[in-house]
Motif scaffolding. Structure first.
Motif, PDB file in Angstrom:
ATOM      1  N   UNK A  16       0.900  12.237 -13.452  1.00  0.00           N
ATOM      2  CA  UNK A  16       0.830  12.197 -11.985  1.00  0.00           C
ATOM      3  C   UNK A  16      -0.156  11.125 -11.529  1.00  0.00           C
ATOM      4  N   UNK A  17      -1.328  11.057 -12.182  1.00  0.00           N
ATOM      5  CA  UNK A  17      -2.313  10.027 -11.846  1.00  0.00           C
ATOM      6  C   UNK A  17      -1.748   8.631 -12.089  1.00  0.00           C
ATOM      7  N   UNK A  18      -1.050   8.471 -13.211  1.00  0.00           N
ATOM      8  CA  UNK A  18      -0.496   7.163 -13.543  1.00  0.00           C
ATOM      9  C   UNK A  18       0.572   6.748 -12.537  1.00  0.00           C
ATOM     10  N   UNK A  19       1.423   7.692 -12.153  1.00  0.00           N
ATOM     11  CA  UNK A  19       2.449   7.381 -11.153  1.00  0.00           C
ATOM     12  C   UNK A  19       1.808   6.998  -9.819  1.00  0.00           C
ATOM     13  N   UNK A  20       0.681   7.610  -9.494  1.00  0.00           N
ATOM     14  CA  UNK A  20      -0.032   7.267  -8.261  1.00  0.00           C
ATOM     15  C   UNK A  20      -0.541   5.825  -8.315  1.00  0.00           C
ATOM     16  N   UNK A  21      -1.043   5.408  -9.470  1.00  0.00           N
ATOM     17  CA  UNK A  21      -1.501   4.031  -9.640  1.00  0.00           C
ATOM     18  C   UNK A  21      -0.332   3.048  -9.546  1.00  0.00           C
ATOM     19  N   UNK A  22       0.839   3.469 -10.034  1.00  0.00           N
ATOM     20  CA  UNK A  22       2.039   2.627  -9.916  1.00  0.00           C
ATOM     21  C   UNK A  22       2.419   2.461  -8.449  1.00  0.00           C
ATOM     22  N   UNK A  23       2.402   3.571  -7.711  1.00  0.00           N
ATOM     23  CA  UNK A  23       2.755   3.520  -6.292  1.00  0.00           C
ATOM     24  C   UNK A  23       1.792   2.640  -5.498  1.00  0.00           C
ATOM     25  N   UNK A  24       0.557   2.557  -5.951  1.00  0.00           N
ATOM     26  CA  UNK A  24      -0.442   1.716  -5.283  1.00  0.00           C
ATOM     27  C   UNK A  24      -0.404   0.267  -5.776  1.00  0.00           C
ATOM     28  N   UNK A  25       0.546  -0.035  -6.664  1.00  0.00           N
ATOM     29  CA  UNK A  25       0.724  -1.392  -7.220  1.00  0.00           C
ATOM     30  C   UNK A  25      -0.470  -1.851  -8.047  1.00  0.00           C
ATOM     31  N   UNK A  26      -1.253  -0.900  -8.548  1.00  0.00           N
ATOM     32  CA  UNK A  26      -2.366  -1.243  -9.427  1.00  0.00           C
ATOM     33  C   UNK A  26      -1.909  -1.306 -10.883  1.00  0.00           C
ATOM     34  N   UNK A  27      -0.824  -0.621 -11.186  1.00  0.00           N
ATOM     35  CA  UNK A  27      -0.249  -0.598 -12.529  1.00  0.00           C
ATOM     36  C   UNK A  27       1.230  -0.940 -12.434  1.00  0.00           C
ATOM     37  N   UNK A  28       1.711  -1.747 -13.386  1.00  0.00           N
ATOM     38  CA  UNK A  28       3.120  -2.118 -13.439  1.00  0.00           C
ATOM     39  C   UNK A  28       3.774  -1.432 -14.631  1.00  0.00           C
TER      40      UNK A  28
END
Length: 442
Positions: A17-29
């Motif tokens: 869930x945390x990782x998906x949140x970072x993806x949604x914020x465009x911090x992680x691809x």
């Protein structure tokens, strides 16, 4: 701890869930998702990576060493170190005695016996080296939570047992890239925190019937054992199982083991003369949850043909591999009705003709045929596999050019490897598949 504990979720679910949140914020691809949508690998933008590395170094959170550092003080203060060169031994001489995490991307692993507070130790190579592992290098690391090792075997069995018996809080034990590791000491199966165990393929008999496995989520690389007959191990939280059922083992007993698994989402099963009742998953409690299934018959026989029906497979199955199993009908005529299937791999089937109907395989993204030595004809009807992206044909010597190949309008990648007859028609295939960006015929 970086991931907080929540009663209603596992740590793995919370982390995702945390990782998906970072993806949604465009911090992680995201670089690769599984066919069920979970993130398998990811990356960050070059600029963000440089900023993150610099900030982590300033805060002594993590230090990345791709070469011998100019200033050893940065290593001496770091609590987490990732090493990308083969000088890890020298690095450990200057390392912080409070080091918590060490990831080595080049061999050899250093002597870590003085790093008493180490919680994460990882040899990030995914294949065994020629050199055996000296477990004396890791003696006394009682605080390890994550341990991933790779090597050519054991130098000393006593030191190996001493190392394992010292693991009081380990959660992940990954020996899948250790050759000839042998049996794990019985002690390890009763560690209350154990969550993931990956062993070399089928070199271990796994836990005994008395083992405490309530927290175990992954059990990979084990063989069946007769002692399970006395008291079947309870695995209430097991999600991933990779197991080999030996010919001497009772299939009925193994079915009873499967009857105890309610949350299984991934199953890989190798066996001898795989029976129909095992192929038919509908009777088992994990039927509603299983997403990935690999079935391998280690002694395939043309006489041992199974009656294939779509209801045999879990309704949510997205990834399916069938190796060596023989069916009394064209398997594609049944499997194409699995409406959630996204990845299909067939190995060593004996069918001479196969066909995909219009509207079949509606969700299939990847299809692989390997060593289908008798396959001569394959017909793809218009409207079949409408969103197929990747097609691999390997060692299918008798197969002619598939009829209807041009209907795969969304195909992005076509690989034809070691297929004698298809190789002779390479120009024809390329002409039919002009719309495919990548074609490999070898």
């Amino acid at each position: 701890m970086l991931i907080p504990t929540e009663e209603s979720r596992t740590l793995e679910d919370t982390a995702e869930i945390f990782l998906e949140d970072l993806v949604q914020r465009s911090l992680v691809q995201v670089s690769w998702r599984s066919h069920v949508g979970s993130i398998r690998s990811c990356r960050i933008h070059d600029l963000l990576r440089e900023v993150a590395i610099q900030k982590a170094k300033e805060d002594n959170f993590v230090t990345i060493c791709s070469k011998p550092p100019d200033n050893w003080m940065s290593v001496a203060k770091a609590r987490r170190v990732a090493v990308h060169y083969s000088g890890c031994d020298e690095l450990m001489k200057h390392a912080n005695p409070n080091l918590r995490s060490l990831l080595c991307f080049e061999r050899p692993l250093p002597n870590c016996s003085q790093q008493r507070l180490l919680k994460v130790l990882g040899d990030m190579q995914n294949y065994p080296s020629a050199n055996p592992i000296n477990f004396e290098y890791f003696d006394g690391l009682t605080h390890l939570r994550y341990c991933k090792l790779a090597g050519g075997g054991l130098i000393n069995t006593t030191s190996f047992e001493s190392f394992i018996s010292g693991l009081k809080f380990v959660e992940t034990l990954d020996f899948s890239a250790v050759h000839d590791v042998g049996e794990l000491p019985e002690y390890i199966w009763n560690v209350k925190t154990l969550r993931h165990v990956k062993l070399p393929r089928y070199t271990s008999s796994g836990p005994s019937s008395s083992a405490d496995l309530r927290t175990l989520q992954t059990l990979s690389g084990v063989k069946s054992r007769e002692s399970w007959n006395a008291q079947l191990p309870k695995l209430p939280n097991l999600c991933n199982l990779v197991i080999n059922v030996e010919s001497s083992f009772s299939w009925d007993l193994f079915a009873k083991l499967l009857d105890t698994l309610k949350h299984l989402t991934s199953l890989e099963l190798d066996g001898y003369q795989v029976p129909l009742e095992i192929v038919n998953m509908q009777r088992f409690p994990f039927y509603q949850h299983l997403q990935s299934l690999i079935l391998c018959d280690m002694s395939p026989s043309v006489e041992n043909k199974l009656s294939l029906q779509v209801g045999m497979f879990p309704i949510h199955i997205t990834e399916l591999t069938l190796w060596g199993l023989q069916f009394n009908v064209d398997p594609l005529s049944v499997l194409e009705k699995l409406c959630n299937l996204r990845w299909l791999c067939l190995w060593k089937q004996e069918n001479q003709k196969m066909s995909c109907s219009a509207g079949g395989f509606k969700q299939l993204h990847e299809l692989e045929f390997h060593r289908l030595g008798n396959l001569e004809e394959w017909e793809i009807k218009a409207g079949a596999m409408p969103i197929l992206k990747q097609l691999t044909l390997q060692s299918c010597d008798k197969l002619g050019v598939p009829l209807g190949l041009q209907y795969l309008s969304n195909l992005k990648e076509l690989k034809v490897i070691d297929c004698r007859k298809l190789k002779e028609h390479a120009d024809e295939i390329r002409d039919i598949c002009k719309h495919v960006p990548y074609i490999l015929i070898d």
